[in-house]
Design a protein around this motif. Sequence first.
Motif, PDB file in Angstrom:
ATOM      1  N   PHE A   1      -6.250  -2.830   0.845  1.00  0.00           N
ATOM      2  CA  PHE A   1      -5.495  -3.203   2.034  1.00  0.00           C
ATOM      3  C   PHE A   1      -6.404  -3.801   3.100  1.00  0.00           C
ATOM      4  O   PHE A   1      -6.047  -4.766   3.764  1.00  0.00           O
ATOM      5  CB  PHE A   1      -4.759  -1.980   2.583  1.00  0.00           C
ATOM      6  CG  PHE A   1      -3.991  -2.248   3.835  1.00  0.00           C
ATOM      7  CD1 PHE A   1      -2.844  -3.028   3.804  1.00  0.00           C
ATOM      8  CD2 PHE A   1      -4.397  -1.718   5.045  1.00  0.00           C
ATOM      9  CE1 PHE A   1      -2.118  -3.272   4.947  1.00  0.00           C
ATOM     10  CE2 PHE A   1      -3.686  -1.957   6.198  1.00  0.00           C
ATOM     11  CZ  PHE A   1      -2.543  -2.739   6.150  1.00  0.00           C
ATOM     12  N   HIS A   2      -7.590  -3.231   3.258  1.00  0.00           N
ATOM     13  CA  HIS A   2      -8.518  -3.722   4.276  1.00  0.00           C
ATOM     14  C   HIS A   2      -9.404  -4.856   3.761  1.00  0.00           C
ATOM     15  O   HIS A   2     -10.119  -5.469   4.548  1.00  0.00           O
ATOM     16  CB  HIS A   2      -9.385  -2.580   4.805  1.00  0.00           C
ATOM     17  CG  HIS A   2      -8.615  -1.600   5.618  1.00  0.00           C
ATOM     18  ND1 HIS A   2      -8.073  -1.895   6.845  1.00  0.00           N
ATOM     19  CD2 HIS A   2      -8.274  -0.312   5.378  1.00  0.00           C
ATOM     20  CE1 HIS A   2      -7.425  -0.846   7.314  1.00  0.00           C
ATOM     21  NE2 HIS A   2      -7.540   0.131   6.445  1.00  0.00           N
TER      22      HIS A   2
ATOM     23  N   LEU B   1       0.287   4.778  -2.063  1.00  0.00           N
ATOM     24  CA  LEU B   1       0.060   6.033  -1.351  1.00  0.00           C
ATOM     25  C   LEU B   1       1.118   7.071  -1.705  1.00  0.00           C
ATOM     26  O   LEU B   1       0.815   8.269  -1.807  1.00  0.00           O
ATOM     27  CB  LEU B   1       0.030   5.790   0.156  1.00  0.00           C
ATOM     28  CG  LEU B   1      -1.176   4.994   0.658  1.00  0.00           C
ATOM     29  CD1 LEU B   1      -1.066   4.778   2.154  1.00  0.00           C
ATOM     30  CD2 LEU B   1      -2.463   5.695   0.307  1.00  0.00           C
TER      31      LEU B   1
ATOM     32  N   VAL C   1       0.826  -1.203   0.000  1.00  0.00           N
ATOM     33  CA  VAL C   1       0.000   0.000   0.000  1.00  0.00           C
ATOM     34  C   VAL C   1       0.865   1.260   0.000  1.00  0.00           C
ATOM     35  O   VAL C   1       0.483   2.275  -0.588  1.00  0.00           O
ATOM     36  CB  VAL C   1      -0.949  -0.027   1.212  1.00  0.00           C
ATOM     37  CG1 VAL C   1      -1.760   1.233   1.313  1.00  0.00           C
ATOM     38  CG2 VAL C   1      -1.853  -1.222   1.137  1.00  0.00           C
ATOM     39  N   ASN C   2       2.028   1.203   0.607  1.00  0.00           N
ATOM     40  CA  ASN C   2       2.864   2.400   0.724  1.00  0.00           C
ATOM     41  C   ASN C   2       3.286   2.956  -0.637  1.00  0.00           C
ATOM     42  O   ASN C   2       3.381   4.168  -0.814  1.00  0.00           O
ATOM     43  CB  ASN C   2       4.087   2.102   1.576  1.00  0.00           C
ATOM     44  CG  ASN C   2       3.716   1.798   3.003  1.00  0.00           C
ATOM     45  OD1 ASN C   2       2.698   2.269   3.504  1.00  0.00           O
ATOM     46  ND2 ASN C   2       4.525   0.989   3.655  1.00  0.00           N
TER      47      ASN C   2
ATOM     48  N   SER D   1      -6.347   2.003  -2.797  1.00  0.00           N
ATOM     49  CA  SER D   1      -5.282   1.268  -2.111  1.00  0.00           C
ATOM     50  C   SER D   1      -5.680   0.927  -0.679  1.00  0.00           C
ATOM     51  O   SER D   1      -5.407  -0.181  -0.206  1.00  0.00           O
ATOM     52  CB  SER D   1      -3.983   2.082  -2.128  1.00  0.00           C
ATOM     53  OG  SER D   1      -4.144   3.279  -1.433  1.00  0.00           O
ATOM     54  N   PHE D   2      -6.357   1.850   0.017  1.00  0.00           N
ATOM     55  CA  PHE D   2      -6.841   1.525   1.358  1.00  0.00           C
ATOM     56  C   PHE D   2      -7.923   0.454   1.315  1.00  0.00           C
ATOM     57  O   PHE D   2      -8.001  -0.397   2.190  1.00  0.00           O
ATOM     58  CB  PHE D   2      -7.377   2.769   2.061  1.00  0.00           C
ATOM     59  CG  PHE D   2      -6.311   3.642   2.646  1.00  0.00           C
ATOM     60  CD1 PHE D   2      -5.331   3.119   3.463  1.00  0.00           C
ATOM     61  CD2 PHE D   2      -6.281   4.988   2.353  1.00  0.00           C
ATOM     62  CE1 PHE D   2      -4.348   3.920   3.999  1.00  0.00           C
ATOM     63  CE2 PHE D   2      -5.306   5.798   2.886  1.00  0.00           C
ATOM     64  CZ  PHE D   2      -4.330   5.264   3.707  1.00  0.00           C
ATOM     65  N   SER D   3      -8.764   0.496   0.288  1.00  0.00           N
ATOM     66  CA  SER D   3      -9.815  -0.506   0.152  1.00  0.00           C
ATOM     67  C   SER D   3      -9.225  -1.900  -0.066  1.00  0.00           C
ATOM     68  O   SER D   3      -9.699  -2.874   0.516  1.00  0.00           O
ATOM     69  CB  SER D   3     -10.738  -0.132  -1.008  1.00  0.00           C
ATOM     70  OG  SER D   3     -11.665  -1.148  -1.243  1.00  0.00           O
TER      71      SER D   3
ATOM     72  N   SER E   1      -5.667   6.608  -3.756  1.00  0.00           N
ATOM     73  CA  SER E   1      -5.444   6.324  -2.338  1.00  0.00           C
ATOM     74  C   SER E   1      -6.636   5.595  -1.728  1.00  0.00           C
ATOM     75  O   SER E   1      -6.468   4.696  -0.898  1.00  0.00           O
ATOM     76  CB  SER E   1      -5.158   7.610  -1.576  1.00  0.00           C
ATOM     77  OG  SER E   1      -6.278   8.457  -1.594  1.00  0.00           O
TER      78      SER E   1
END
Length: 102
Positions: free
Chosen positions: A54-55, A10, A6-7, A50-52, A47
């Motif tokens: 990741f979770h 981001l 994810v980094n 990517s958070f979606s 972003s």
Amino acid sequence: MSELNVNWFLALSAVMFSIGVIGVLIRRNAIVIFMCVELMLNAVNLSLLSFSSFHGNIEGQILVFFSLAVAAAEAVVGLAIIIAIFRNNQTVDVGKINLLRW
């Protein structure tokens, strides 16, 4: 080859958003400013995706889909306004457009 985490996404999103902000603040052409605003919207969508991912949920992807639909409608209306301003003033330089000045 290592897997992208994810980094990286981001960081790419932050770079895209920064380029968009710098473009809005520096450029004077209305079309370029409009493209920089679209770049900032795409950075936010990246972003959010990517958070979606990741979770592991799909709600963020659905939100990005609606955001892209709104951005497409905003692009149509924004370009129509820019074309109307160009027809009246023969320029898209935001420094020379005085629609709201006395």
